[in-house]
Design an enzyme around this catalytic site. Structure first.
Site, PDB file in Angstrom:
ATOM      1  N   GLY A 140       4.907   0.054  -3.492  1.00 34.02           N
ATOM      2  CA  GLY A 140       4.047  -1.035  -3.688  1.00 34.02           C
ATOM      3  C   GLY A 140       2.961  -0.502  -4.799  1.00 34.02           C
ATOM      4  N   LYS A 176       5.404  21.311   0.579  1.00 29.55           N
ATOM      5  CA  LYS A 176       5.887  22.672   1.023  1.00 29.55           C
ATOM      6  C   LYS A 176       5.599  23.930  -0.006  1.00 29.55           C
ATOM      7  CE  LYS A 176      10.212  21.931   2.642  1.00 29.55           C
ATOM      8  NZ  LYS A 176      11.537  21.991   3.572  1.00 29.55           N
ATOM      9  N   ASN A 191      16.715   6.983  -4.320  1.00 27.50           N
ATOM     10  CA  ASN A 191      15.667   7.665  -3.656  1.00 27.50           C
ATOM     11  C   ASN A 191      14.567   7.547  -4.627  1.00 27.50           C
ATOM     12  OD1 ASN A 191      17.886   8.590  -2.233  1.00 27.50           O
ATOM     13  ND2 ASN A 191      16.727  10.326  -1.380  1.00 27.50           N
ATOM     14  N   VAL A 192      13.351   7.160  -3.942  1.00 30.47           N
ATOM     15  CA  VAL A 192      12.324   7.024  -4.937  1.00 30.47           C
ATOM     16  C   VAL A 192      11.202   8.004  -4.602  1.00 30.47           C
ATOM     17  CG1 VAL A 192      10.647   5.372  -5.496  1.00 30.47           C
ATOM     18  CG2 VAL A 192      12.570   4.456  -4.280  1.00 30.47           C
ATOM     19  N   LEU A 205       4.425   3.798  -1.443  1.00 30.17           N
ATOM     20  CA  LEU A 205       5.131   4.374  -2.570  1.00 30.17           C
ATOM     21  C   LEU A 205       5.314   3.171  -3.708  1.00 30.17           C
ATOM     22  CD1 LEU A 205       6.184   6.875  -4.193  1.00 30.17           C
ATOM     23  CD2 LEU A 205       8.181   6.411  -2.764  1.00 30.17           C
ATOM     24  N   HIS A 215      10.311  11.889   2.632  1.00 31.57           N
ATOM     25  CA  HIS A 215      11.923  12.295   1.794  1.00 31.57           C
ATOM     26  C   HIS A 215      11.690  13.659   1.231  1.00 31.57           C
ATOM     27  CE1 HIS A 215      11.766   7.755   2.259  1.00 31.57           C
ATOM     28  NE2 HIS A 215      13.217   7.882   2.305  1.00 31.57           N
ATOM     29  N   TRP A 245      15.548  22.650   2.982  1.00 28.10           N
ATOM     30  CA  TRP A 245      16.429  22.583   4.281  1.00 28.10           C
ATOM     31  C   TRP A 245      17.732  22.213   3.741  1.00 28.10           C
ATOM     32  CZ3 TRP A 245      12.029  19.091   6.783  1.00 28.10           C
ATOM     33  CH2 TRP A 245      10.970  19.910   7.360  1.00 28.10           C
ATOM     34  N   SER A 289       0.864  -1.216  -0.047  1.00 29.19           N
ATOM     35  CA  SER A 289      -0.134   0.067   0.011  1.00 29.19           C
ATOM     36  C   SER A 289       0.800   1.282   0.065  1.00 29.19           C
ATOM     37  CB  SER A 289      -0.850  -0.212   1.224  1.00 29.19           C
ATOM     38  OG  SER A 289      -0.057  -0.278   2.301  1.00 29.19           O
ATOM     39  N   TYR A 305      18.559   1.825  10.018  1.00 30.88           N
ATOM     40  CA  TYR A 305      17.955   1.505   8.872  1.00 30.88           C
ATOM     41  C   TYR A 305      18.999   0.518   7.938  1.00 30.88           C
ATOM     42  CZ  TYR A 305      15.661   2.171   4.128  1.00 30.88           C
ATOM     43  OH  TYR A 305      15.128   2.171   3.008  1.00 30.88           O
TER      44      TYR A 305
HETATM   45  P1  NAP Z   1       6.117   3.498   2.394  1.00 28.51           P
HETATM   46  O1  NAP Z   1       5.295   4.130   1.387  1.00 28.51           O
HETATM   47  O2  NAP Z   1       6.330   4.052   3.842  1.00 28.51           O
HETATM   48  O3  NAP Z   1       5.190   2.021   2.769  1.00 28.51           O
HETATM   49  C1  NAP Z   1       5.529   1.192   3.610  1.00 28.51           C
HETATM   50  C2  NAP Z   1       4.683  -0.102   3.480  1.00 28.51           C
HETATM   51  O4  NAP Z   1       4.854  -1.003   4.521  1.00 28.51           O
HETATM   52  C3  NAP Z   1       3.335   0.176   3.746  1.00 28.51           C
HETATM   53  O5  NAP Z   1       2.591  -0.649   2.729  1.00 28.51           O
HETATM   54  C4  NAP Z   1       2.963  -0.265   5.374  1.00 28.51           C
HETATM   55  O6  NAP Z   1       1.593  -0.443   5.211  1.00 28.51           O
HETATM   56  C5  NAP Z   1       3.802  -1.477   5.279  1.00 28.51           C
HETATM   57  N1  NAP Z   1       4.161  -1.676   6.714  1.00 28.51           N
HETATM   58  C6  NAP Z   1       5.046  -0.798   7.395  1.00 28.51           C
HETATM   59  N2  NAP Z   1       5.228  -1.577   8.663  1.00 28.51           N
HETATM   60  C7  NAP Z   1       4.563  -2.702   8.813  1.00 28.51           C
HETATM   61  C8  NAP Z   1       4.195  -3.728   9.641  1.00 28.51           C
HETATM   62  N3  NAP Z   1       4.737  -3.692  10.797  1.00 28.51           N
HETATM   63  N4  NAP Z   1       3.611  -4.553   9.141  1.00 28.51           N
HETATM   64  C9  NAP Z   1       3.074  -4.811   7.866  1.00 28.51           C
HETATM   65  N5  NAP Z   1       3.372  -3.736   6.931  1.00 28.51           N
HETATM   66  C10 NAP Z   1       4.008  -2.648   7.329  1.00 28.51           C
HETATM   67  O7  NAP Z   1       7.491   2.662   1.904  1.00 28.51           O
HETATM   68  P2  NAP Z   1       8.118   3.108   0.459  1.00 28.51           P
HETATM   69  O8  NAP Z   1       8.834   3.948   0.132  1.00 28.51           O
HETATM   70  O9  NAP Z   1       6.998   2.427  -0.559  1.00 28.51           O
HETATM   71  O10 NAP Z   1       9.029   1.766   0.830  1.00 28.51           O
HETATM   72  C11 NAP Z   1       9.028   0.383   0.226  1.00 28.51           C
HETATM   73  C12 NAP Z   1      10.386  -0.259   0.187  1.00 28.51           C
HETATM   74  O11 NAP Z   1      11.234   0.495  -0.753  1.00 28.51           O
HETATM   75  C13 NAP Z   1      10.899  -0.465   1.700  1.00 28.51           C
HETATM   76  O12 NAP Z   1      11.602  -1.467   2.100  1.00 28.51           O
HETATM   77  C14 NAP Z   1      12.193   0.887   1.536  1.00 28.51           C
HETATM   78  O13 NAP Z   1      13.022   0.362   2.686  1.00 28.51           O
HETATM   79  C15 NAP Z   1      12.451   0.632   0.226  1.00 28.51           C
HETATM   80  N6  NAP Z   1      12.921   1.888  -0.130  1.00 28.51           N
HETATM   81  C16 NAP Z   1      12.481   3.126  -0.230  1.00 28.51           C
HETATM   82  C17 NAP Z   1      12.947   4.314  -0.653  1.00 28.51           C
HETATM   83  C18 NAP Z   1      12.489   5.651  -1.035  1.00 28.51           C
HETATM   84  O14 NAP Z   1      13.078   6.614  -1.247  1.00 28.51           O
HETATM   85  N7  NAP Z   1      10.971   5.628  -0.524  1.00 28.51           N
HETATM   86  C19 NAP Z   1      14.391   4.263  -1.259  1.00 28.51           C
HETATM   87  C20 NAP Z   1      14.956   2.801  -1.471  1.00 28.51           C
HETATM   88  C21 NAP Z   1      14.273   1.716  -0.926  1.00 28.51           C
HETATM   89  P3  NAP Z   1       0.429   0.382   5.908  1.00 28.51           P
HETATM   90  O15 NAP Z   1       0.125   1.322   4.666  1.00 28.51           O
HETATM   91  O16 NAP Z   1      -0.612  -0.428   6.284  1.00 28.51           O
HETATM   92  O17 NAP Z   1       1.151   1.034   6.893  1.00 28.51           O
HETATM   93  O1  GFB Z   2      15.337  12.365   0.879  1.00 24.43           O
HETATM   94  P1  GFB Z   2      15.854  13.008   2.321  1.00 24.43           P
HETATM   95  O2  GFB Z   2      15.236  13.166   3.317  1.00 24.43           O
HETATM   96  O3  GFB Z   2      17.061  11.303   2.542  1.00 24.43           O
HETATM   97  O4  GFB Z   2      16.734  14.327   2.369  1.00 24.43           O
HETATM   98  P2  GFB Z   2      18.423  11.223   2.411  1.00 24.43           P
HETATM   99  C1  GFB Z   2      17.663  14.393   1.181  1.00 24.43           C
HETATM  100  C2  GFB Z   2      18.352  15.650   1.034  1.00 24.43           C
HETATM  101  O5  GFB Z   2      17.426  16.789   0.976  1.00 24.43           O
HETATM  102  C3  GFB Z   2      19.074  16.006   2.371  1.00 24.43           C
HETATM  103  C4  GFB Z   2      17.525  17.838   1.972  1.00 24.43           C
HETATM  104  O6  GFB Z   2      20.235  16.848   1.847  1.00 24.43           O
HETATM  105  C5  GFB Z   2      17.972  17.224   3.113  1.00 24.43           C
HETATM  106  O7  GFB Z   2      18.804  18.157   3.756  1.00 24.43           O
HETATM  107  N1  GFB Z   2      16.217  18.393   1.970  1.00 24.43           N
HETATM  108  C6  GFB Z   2      16.019  19.858   1.672  1.00 24.43           C
HETATM  109  C7  GFB Z   2      15.170  18.128   2.557  1.00 24.43           C
HETATM  110  N2  GFB Z   2      14.600  20.085   1.894  1.00 24.43           N
HETATM  111  C8  GFB Z   2      14.143  18.936   2.458  1.00 24.43           C
HETATM  112  C9  GFB Z   2      12.921  18.564   2.836  1.00 24.43           C
HETATM  113  O8  GFB Z   2      11.828  19.264   2.805  1.00 24.43           O
HETATM  114  N3  GFB Z   2      12.639  17.354   3.388  1.00 24.43           N
HETATM  115  C10 GFB Z   2      13.618  16.367   3.376  1.00 24.43           C
HETATM  116  N4  GFB Z   2      13.399  15.146   3.875  1.00 24.43           N
HETATM  117  N5  GFB Z   2      14.941  16.656   2.992  1.00 24.43           N
HETATM  118  C11 GFB Z   2      17.639   8.956   3.083  1.00 24.43           C
HETATM  119  C12 GFB Z   2      17.902   8.051   4.253  1.00 24.43           C
HETATM  120  O9  GFB Z   2      18.505   9.723   3.135  1.00 24.43           O
HETATM  121  O10 GFB Z   2      17.223   8.048   1.868  1.00 24.43           O
HETATM  122  C13 GFB Z   2      16.719   6.750   4.120  1.00 24.43           C
HETATM  123  O11 GFB Z   2      17.876   8.612   5.546  1.00 24.43           O
HETATM  124  C14 GFB Z   2      16.271   6.201   2.886  1.00 24.43           C
HETATM  125  O12 GFB Z   2      17.164   5.835   4.939  1.00 24.43           O
HETATM  126  C15 GFB Z   2      16.210   7.419   1.911  1.00 24.43           C
HETATM  127  O13 GFB Z   2      17.170   5.407   2.572  1.00 24.43           O
HETATM  128  C16 GFB Z   2      16.057   6.640   0.575  1.00 24.43           C
HETATM  129  O14 GFB Z   2      18.402  10.999   0.821  1.00 24.43           O
HETATM  130  O15 GFB Z   2      19.478  12.027   2.757  1.00 24.43           O
END
Ligand code: NAP
Ligand code: GFB
Length: 321
Positions: free
Chosen positions: A20, A194, A172-173, A18, A186, A208, A16, A143
Site C-alpha cells: 500500500g 537481525k 516476494n516484496v 508494505l 519475510h 535461518w 497502510s 494462504y
Molecule cells: P502488510 O504490510 O502486512 O499490510 C497488510 C494490510 O492489510 C495493512 O494495511 C492492514 O491494515 C490490512 N489488513 C489486514 N487485515 C485486515 C482486516 N481484517 N481488515 C482491514 N484491513 C486489514 O501486507 P503487504 O505485504 O503490504 O501485502 C499486501 C498484499 O500483497 C497482500 O494481499 C499480500 O498477500 C500481497 N503480497 C505480499 C507479498 C510480500 O512479500 N509482502 C508478496 C506477494 C503478495 P492495518 O495496517 O490497519 O493492520
Molecule cells: O520470505 P520468507 O519468509 O518466505 O523466507 P517464503 C524465504 C526463505 O528465507 C526461506 C529463509 O528459505 C527461509 O528459510 N530465511 C533465512 C529467512 N533467514 C530468514 C529470516 O530471518 N526470516 C525469514 N522469514 N526467512 C512466503 C510465503 O514464502 O512468501 C508467504 O510463506 C508469502 O505466504 C511470501 O507468499 C511472499 O518466500 O519462503
C-alpha cells in the site's frame, strides 16, 4: 465533477502496509493524475473480515475503483504455524471485498495474489496459466488456496455480471513500511532487523535455513508503479505476474550478503540449518508483463535495499517489529 467527467475514487484496501505504501509513494512521486482521488484504507477504517464493516467502508468512501491488498500476510515461519487462520481470514476478507464491490457497482477491482500460490511440483519458469495446476507448497497451503479463490471469483464476476475484476501476482516484496517482526515477517525485513541487532551486539548474522533456496525480490515502489499501470491499462480477467526476470533470481545466502553490504556489516554470516528452508524455489516468468511493458525499469536491488535499510534505521522506534 465539472465539465462532465466522473472523478475516479480509488480505494486501496490494506493501504497502510508494505505494498500500500509502495503505491502511495508511486502516486505521490509522479503517478497522480487529474480527476483521481486516492484513499489508503487501514483496518481502523473497517475490519474486512466483517461484512457489515466492509459495507460501511464502501459507503464511507464510495469508490469507483478498488485495489484490494488487505490480507493476513506473513513469511514462511508465520505461515507454517497458522495455515488455517491464513486460509479462513483471507477467504472471508476476499469474499467480503469482492461482493461489496459488486454490490456498489465498482467498475474495476485489482486484487493481489502471490507467486507462492503456484503448484509446488511444477515445471519452471512458472507462468500465469499454471495457477491451479496442483497443490501449493505445504508451508503456506492456507494462504495459497485462499488467494487462488480470488482468481476463481474474478472469473465468476466476469462471466455472470460482466465485471472487470482481475489480479496481479507479485513475487516476494520488500521495502519501507514492511513488517520487520522476526517471527512473522519475510526474509529480507527479517535479515535487516537481525543485522541491526547483530551490529549492536558485535555478533555475526544468523541466517535461518541453509541459505540455498532461490527467490525473486521486487521493490515495493516498483510494484506500486506496476499496480497503478494495471489499474489503468490492463483489461484481462486473467492474472498477470509482476516480477523481476529469472536472471535476477538470487539465493537466500546472496540476499543476506546484499543486506550485510547495504548495512555496512562485516561480522560475517552463520546458518542455522535447524530452521526450515520452506519452498526451494518458485521461479516466475515475467514474459507477459514484458509483452505489455518491454521498457519497464526495475530499481537495482542494491539501491532498493539501501533505501529500505536506511528507512528501517531512521524509523526503528516506530517500525512494525
Ligand atoms: P502488510 O504490510 O502486512 O499490510 C497488510 C494490510 O492489510 C495493512 O494495511 C492492514 O491494515 C490490512 N489488513 C489486514 N487485515 C485486515 C482486516 N481484517 N481488515 C482491514 N484491513 C486489514 O501486507 P503487504 O505485504 O503490504 O501485502 C499486501 C498484499 O500483497 C497482500 O494481499 C499480500 O498477500 C500481497 N503480497 C505480499 C507479498 C510480500 O512479500 N509482502 C508478496 C506477494 C503478495 P492495518 O495496517 O490497519 O493492520
Ligand atoms: O520470505 P520468507 O519468509 O518466505 O523466507 P517464503 C524465504 C526463505 O528465507 C526461506 C529463509 O528459505 C527461509 O528459510 N530465511 C533465512 C529467512 N533467514 C530468514 C529470516 O530471518 N526470516 C525469514 N522469514 N526467512 C512466503 C510465503 O514464502 O512468501 C508467504 O510463506 C508469502 O505466504 C511470501 O507468499 C511472499 O518466500 O519462503
Amino acid at each position: 465533477m465539472e465539465n462532465g467527467y466522473q472523478e475516479k475514487v480509488i480505494l486501496v484496501t490494506g493501504g497502510s502496509g508494505l505494498v500500500g505504501n509502495g503505491i502511495k509513494y508511486a502516486v505521490e512521486n509522479g503517478e497522480q493524475r487529474k480527476g483521481e482521488k486516492w484513499i489508503y484504507a487501514t483496518s481502523k477504517d473497517g475490519d474486512l473480515t466483517d461484512l457489515e464493516s466492509t459495507r460501511a467502508m464502501f459507503a464511507m468512501f464510495q469508490p469507483t475503483h478498488v485495489i484490494h491488498l488487505a490480507a493476513k500476510v506473513g513469511g514462511l515461519f508465520g505461515n507454517l504455524k497458522a495455515n488455517l487462520e491464513f486460509l479462513r481470514k483471507n477467504i472471508i476478507i476476499n469474499d467480503n471485498v469482492l461482493r461489496t464491490a459488486h454490490e456498489n457497482n465498482v467498475q474495476h477491482v485489482v486484487s493481489c495474489l502471490s507467486t507462492c500460490i503456484f503448484p509446488d511440483k511444477t515445471t519452471y519458469p512458472i507462468n500465469e496459466t499454471m495457477v491451479h495446476n496442483g497443490p501449493p507448497h505445504d508451508s503456506n497451503y492456507g494462504y495459497s488456496y485462499a488467494k487462488r479463490m480470488i482468481d476463481i471469483m474474478n472469473r465468476g464476476y466476469n462471466q455472470e455480471h460482466g465485471r472487470n475484476y482481475t489480479s496481479v501476482i507479485p513475487t516476494n516484496v520488500f521495502g519501507p513500511e514492511d513488517n520487520f517482526n522476526l517471527e512473522e515477517g519475510h526474509v529480507l525485513p527479517g535479515l535487516i532487523h537481525k543485522v541491526y541487532q547483530a551490529k549492536k551486539e558485535g555478533k555475526p548474522l544468523t541466517v535461518w535455513g541453509t541459505g540455498k533456496p532461490l527467490r525473486q525480490f521486487i521493490y515495493s515502489r516498483d510494484l506500486g508503479r506496476l499496480i497503478v499501470w494495471v489499474l489503468r491499462e490492463y483489461k484481462e480477467t486473467e492474472p498477470i505476474i509482476l516480477s523481476v526476470g529469472e536472471e535476477d533470481e538470487t539465493s537466500i545466502k546472496e540476499a543476506a550478503e546484499k543486506v550485510a553490504e547495504a548495512m555496512d556489516f562485516k561480522n560475517g554470516l552463520i546458518f542455522d540449518t535447524t530452521k526450515s528452508d520452506g519452498q526451494y524455489k518458485k521461479t516466475a516468468d515475467n514474459a507477459k508483463l514484458r509483452r505489455y511493458l518491454p521498457d519497464f525499469k526495475f530499481t537495482p536491488i542494491g539501491e532498493a535495499l539501501k533505501e529500505t535499510c536506511d528507512w528501517f534505521v531512521a524509523n526503528y522506534e516506530t517500525a512494525r517489529k
